[in-house]
Scaffold this motif. Structure first.
Motif, PDB file in Angstrom:
ATOM      1  N   GLN A 136      27.153  54.582  15.951  1.00 40.59           N
ATOM      2  CA  GLN A 136      26.159  53.511  15.821  1.00 40.59           C
ATOM      3  C   GLN A 136      25.801  53.257  14.362  1.00 40.59           C
ATOM      4  O   GLN A 136      25.590  52.119  13.960  1.00 40.59           O
ATOM      5  CB  GLN A 136      24.893  53.845  16.605  1.00 40.59           C
ATOM      6  N   PHE A 137      25.729  54.316  13.568  1.00 41.15           N
ATOM      7  CA  PHE A 137      25.364  54.191  12.159  1.00 41.15           C
ATOM      8  C   PHE A 137      26.559  53.894  11.252  1.00 41.15           C
ATOM      9  O   PHE A 137      26.379  53.613  10.074  1.00 41.15           O
ATOM     10  CB  PHE A 137      24.687  55.474  11.660  1.00 41.15           C
ATOM     11  N   GLY A 138      27.778  54.017  11.783  1.00 36.49           N
ATOM     12  CA  GLY A 138      28.954  53.806  10.954  1.00 36.49           C
ATOM     13  C   GLY A 138      29.237  54.977  10.023  1.00 36.49           C
ATOM     14  O   GLY A 138      29.837  54.832   8.958  1.00 36.49           O
ATOM     15  N   ILE A 139      28.786  56.165  10.429  1.00 41.03           N
ATOM     16  CA  ILE A 139      29.018  57.382   9.649  1.00 41.03           C
ATOM     17  C   ILE A 139      30.409  57.912   9.986  1.00 41.03           C
ATOM     18  O   ILE A 139      30.867  57.789  11.119  1.00 41.03           O
ATOM     19  CB  ILE A 139      27.939  58.433   9.993  1.00 41.03           C
ATOM     20  N   GLY A 140      31.052  58.500   9.011  1.00 42.59           N
ATOM     21  CA  GLY A 140      32.384  59.047   9.236  1.00 42.59           C
ATOM     22  C   GLY A 140      32.369  60.549   9.406  1.00 42.59           C
ATOM     23  O   GLY A 140      31.378  61.218   9.111  1.00 42.59           O
ATOM     24  N   ILE A 141      33.485  61.058   9.892  1.00 45.03           N
ATOM     25  CA  ILE A 141      33.694  62.506   9.972  1.00 45.03           C
ATOM     26  C   ILE A 141      34.996  62.809   9.238  1.00 45.03           C
ATOM     27  O   ILE A 141      36.023  62.195   9.512  1.00 45.03           O
ATOM     28  CB  ILE A 141      33.795  63.000  11.430  1.00 45.03           C
ATOM     29  N   TYR A 142      34.915  63.741   8.292  1.00 41.80           N
ATOM     30  CA  TYR A 142      36.113  64.183   7.577  1.00 41.80           C
ATOM     31  C   TYR A 142      36.862  65.247   8.365  1.00 41.80           C
ATOM     32  O   TYR A 142      38.079  65.234   8.435  1.00 41.80           O
ATOM     33  CB  TYR A 142      35.758  64.756   6.197  1.00 41.80           C
ATOM     34  N   GLU A 143      36.107  66.196   8.911  1.00 45.70           N
ATOM     35  CA  GLU A 143      36.748  67.254   9.690  1.00 45.70           C
ATOM     36  C   GLU A 143      35.831  67.721  10.801  1.00 45.70           C
ATOM     37  O   GLU A 143      34.608  67.632  10.700  1.00 45.70           O
ATOM     38  CB  GLU A 143      37.148  68.438   8.804  1.00 45.70           C
ATOM     39  N   MET A 144      36.464  68.185  11.867  1.00 39.29           N
ATOM     40  CA  MET A 144      35.745  68.685  13.027  1.00 39.29           C
ATOM     41  C   MET A 144      36.212  70.119  13.257  1.00 39.29           C
ATOM     42  O   MET A 144      37.413  70.385  13.262  1.00 39.29           O
ATOM     43  CB  MET A 144      36.090  67.818  14.235  1.00 39.29           C
ATOM     44  N   LYS A 145      35.224  71.044  13.413  1.00 40.44           N
ATOM     45  CA  LYS A 145      35.569  72.453  13.598  1.00 40.44           C
ATOM     46  C   LYS A 145      34.869  73.009  14.833  1.00 40.44           C
ATOM     47  O   LYS A 145      33.651  73.132  14.845  1.00 40.44           O
ATOM     48  CB  LYS A 145      35.124  73.286  12.390  1.00 40.44           C
ATOM     49  N   PRO A 146      35.630  73.325  15.851  1.00 39.07           N
ATOM     50  CA  PRO A 146      35.017  74.006  16.989  1.00 39.07           C
ATOM     51  C   PRO A 146      35.030  75.514  16.782  1.00 39.07           C
ATOM     52  O   PRO A 146      35.906  76.054  16.110  1.00 39.07           O
ATOM     53  CB  PRO A 146      35.910  73.611  18.162  1.00 39.07           C
ATOM     54  N   TRP A 147      34.053  76.167  17.348  1.00 39.77           N
ATOM     55  CA  TRP A 147      33.864  77.599  17.198  1.00 39.77           C
ATOM     56  C   TRP A 147      33.901  78.213  18.588  1.00 39.77           C
ATOM     57  O   TRP A 147      33.268  77.721  19.512  1.00 39.77           O
ATOM     58  CB  TRP A 147      32.495  77.804  16.559  1.00 39.77           C
ATOM     59  N   LEU A 148      34.662  79.295  18.742  1.00 40.38           N
ATOM     60  CA  LEU A 148      34.777  79.968  20.026  1.00 40.38           C
ATOM     61  C   LEU A 148      34.540  81.454  19.831  1.00 40.38           C
ATOM     62  O   LEU A 148      35.277  82.090  19.070  1.00 40.38           O
ATOM     63  CB  LEU A 148      36.183  79.737  20.609  1.00 40.38           C
ATOM     64  N   SER A 158      31.082  71.707  14.993  1.00 41.66           N
ATOM     65  CA  SER A 158      30.483  71.279  13.728  1.00 41.66           C
ATOM     66  C   SER A 158      31.422  70.249  13.119  1.00 41.66           C
ATOM     67  O   SER A 158      32.584  70.129  13.526  1.00 41.66           O
ATOM     68  CB  SER A 158      30.307  72.459  12.770  1.00 41.66           C
ATOM     69  N   ALA A 159      30.912  69.539  12.132  1.00 44.48           N
ATOM     70  CA  ALA A 159      31.737  68.541  11.452  1.00 44.48           C
ATOM     71  C   ALA A 159      31.216  68.358  10.039  1.00 44.48           C
ATOM     72  O   ALA A 159      30.081  68.726   9.733  1.00 44.48           O
ATOM     73  CB  ALA A 159      31.678  67.210  12.207  1.00 44.48           C
ATOM     74  N   SER A 160      32.057  67.806   9.183  1.00 41.03           N
ATOM     75  CA  SER A 160      31.575  67.381   7.865  1.00 41.03           C
ATOM     76  C   SER A 160      31.533  65.856   7.908  1.00 41.03           C
ATOM     77  O   SER A 160      32.483  65.212   8.347  1.00 41.03           O
ATOM     78  CB  SER A 160      32.468  67.905   6.745  1.00 41.03           C
ATOM     79  N   TYR A 161      30.399  65.321   7.483  1.00 45.61           N
ATOM     80  CA  TYR A 161      30.097  63.901   7.695  1.00 45.61           C
ATOM     81  C   TYR A 161      30.166  63.104   6.407  1.00 45.61           C
ATOM     82  O   TYR A 161      29.837  63.597   5.332  1.00 45.61           O
ATOM     83  CB  TYR A 161      28.686  63.762   8.295  1.00 45.61           C
ATOM     84  N   LYS A 162      30.557  61.845   6.554  1.00 44.43           N
ATOM     85  CA  LYS A 162      30.574  60.899   5.432  1.00 44.43           C
ATOM     86  C   LYS A 162      29.445  59.904   5.677  1.00 44.43           C
ATOM     87  O   LYS A 162      29.521  59.076   6.583  1.00 44.43           O
ATOM     88  CB  LYS A 162      31.921  60.159   5.408  1.00 44.43           C
ATOM     89  N   VAL A 163      28.396  60.032   4.877  1.00 42.39           N
ATOM     90  CA  VAL A 163      27.252  59.133   5.000  1.00 42.39           C
ATOM     91  C   VAL A 163      27.249  58.241   3.759  1.00 42.39           C
ATOM     92  O   VAL A 163      27.198  58.733   2.635  1.00 42.39           O
ATOM     93  CB  VAL A 163      25.920  59.921   5.086  1.00 42.39           C
ATOM     94  N   SER A 164      27.314  56.943   3.961  1.00 47.57           N
ATOM     95  CA  SER A 164      27.401  56.015   2.826  1.00 47.57           C
ATOM     96  C   SER A 164      26.083  55.948   2.049  1.00 47.57           C
ATOM     97  O   SER A 164      25.004  56.166   2.603  1.00 47.57           O
ATOM     98  CB  SER A 164      27.768  54.615   3.317  1.00 47.57           C
ATOM     99  N   ASP A 165      26.196  55.638   0.762  1.00 47.20           N
ATOM    100  CA  ASP A 165      25.000  55.460  -0.071  1.00 47.20           C
ATOM    101  C   ASP A 165      24.129  54.339   0.478  1.00 47.20           C
ATOM    102  O   ASP A 165      22.906  54.394   0.399  1.00 47.20           O
ATOM    103  CB  ASP A 165      25.399  55.131  -1.517  1.00 47.20           C
ATOM    104  N   ARG A 166      24.757  53.326   1.045  1.00 45.26           N
ATOM    105  CA  ARG A 166      24.020  52.196   1.614  1.00 45.26           C
ATOM    106  C   ARG A 166      23.064  52.702   2.706  1.00 45.26           C
ATOM    107  O   ARG A 166      21.900  52.307   2.763  1.00 45.26           O
ATOM    108  CB  ARG A 166      25.013  51.185   2.187  1.00 45.26           C
ATOM    109  N   LEU A 167      23.556  53.614   3.552  1.00 44.51           N
ATOM    110  CA  LEU A 167      22.694  54.175   4.595  1.00 44.51           C
ATOM    111  C   LEU A 167      21.591  55.037   3.999  1.00 44.51           C
ATOM    112  O   LEU A 167      20.456  55.001   4.446  1.00 44.51           O
ATOM    113  CB  LEU A 167      23.521  55.049   5.547  1.00 44.51           C
ATOM    114  N   LEU A 168      21.942  55.828   2.999  1.00 47.99           N
ATOM    115  CA  LEU A 168      20.957  56.724   2.386  1.00 47.99           C
ATOM    116  C   LEU A 168      19.863  55.952   1.661  1.00 47.99           C
ATOM    117  O   LEU A 168      18.725  56.404   1.601  1.00 47.99           O
ATOM    118  CB  LEU A 168      21.641  57.698   1.420  1.00 47.99           C
ATOM    119  N   ASN A 169      20.204  54.802   1.124  1.00 49.76           N
ATOM    120  CA  ASN A 169      19.225  53.987   0.405  1.00 49.76           C
ATOM    121  C   ASN A 169      18.325  53.204   1.345  1.00 49.76           C
ATOM    122  O   ASN A 169      17.253  52.752   0.957  1.00 49.76           O
ATOM    123  CB  ASN A 169      19.925  53.019  -0.557  1.00 49.76           C
TER     124      ASN A 169
END
Length: 129
Positions: A47-59, A99-110
């Motif tokens: 919904q926010f247009g945020i990206g994910i660089y990597e996804m890591k599941p833990w078991l 877990s994931a590492s997220y890409k949040v744009s500066d536009r969203l942060l501002n």
């Protein structure tokens, strides 16, 4: 102008009302979620247009695998890749922590958070009365 930090933005807009399952098995800054909660995370980031660089599941105290957007030849913000990766992980193993590492744009942060905007407009209405 105040710029929100990425972690603060994620806490307020994406992880809100979800349970962080990281009980110390990984860095404090990394949040882990149940399969159901992570599905909510994916819906919200789309919904926010945020990206994910990597996804890591833990078991059971161990990483199962890592999937990155390049594996799917997609941009981090393309929901097709992270939905497919999540689906692949779910088929591979049930009840993982994600877990994931997220890409949040500066536009969203501002941009001010919706709650901040609501509080401001409420304050303006109160002052006008």
């Amino acid at each position: 102008m105040y710029t929100m930090e990425k972690t603060e933005f994620l806490e307020q807009n994406i992880f809100q009302n979800l349970k962080n399952l990281n009980d110390g098995f990984d860095s404090d800054s990394i949040q882990y979620f149940s399969e159901a909660d992570f599905e909510t995370v994916l819906e919200r980031i789309e919904q926010f247009g945020i990206g994910i660089y990597e996804m890591k599941p833990w078991l059971d105290e161990d990483f199962l695998d890592i999937k990155v957007n390049e594996d799917y030849r997609k941009k981090a913000t393309d929901p097709k890749w992270y939905k497919k990766a999540f689906s692949d992980f779910k088929k591979q193993q049930a009840d993982l922590k994600y877990s994931a590492s997220y890409k949040v744009s500066d536009r969203l942060l501002n941009r001010k958070s919706a709650s901040e905007k609501a509080a401001e407009s409420e304050a303006l209405r109160t002052n006008e009365e």
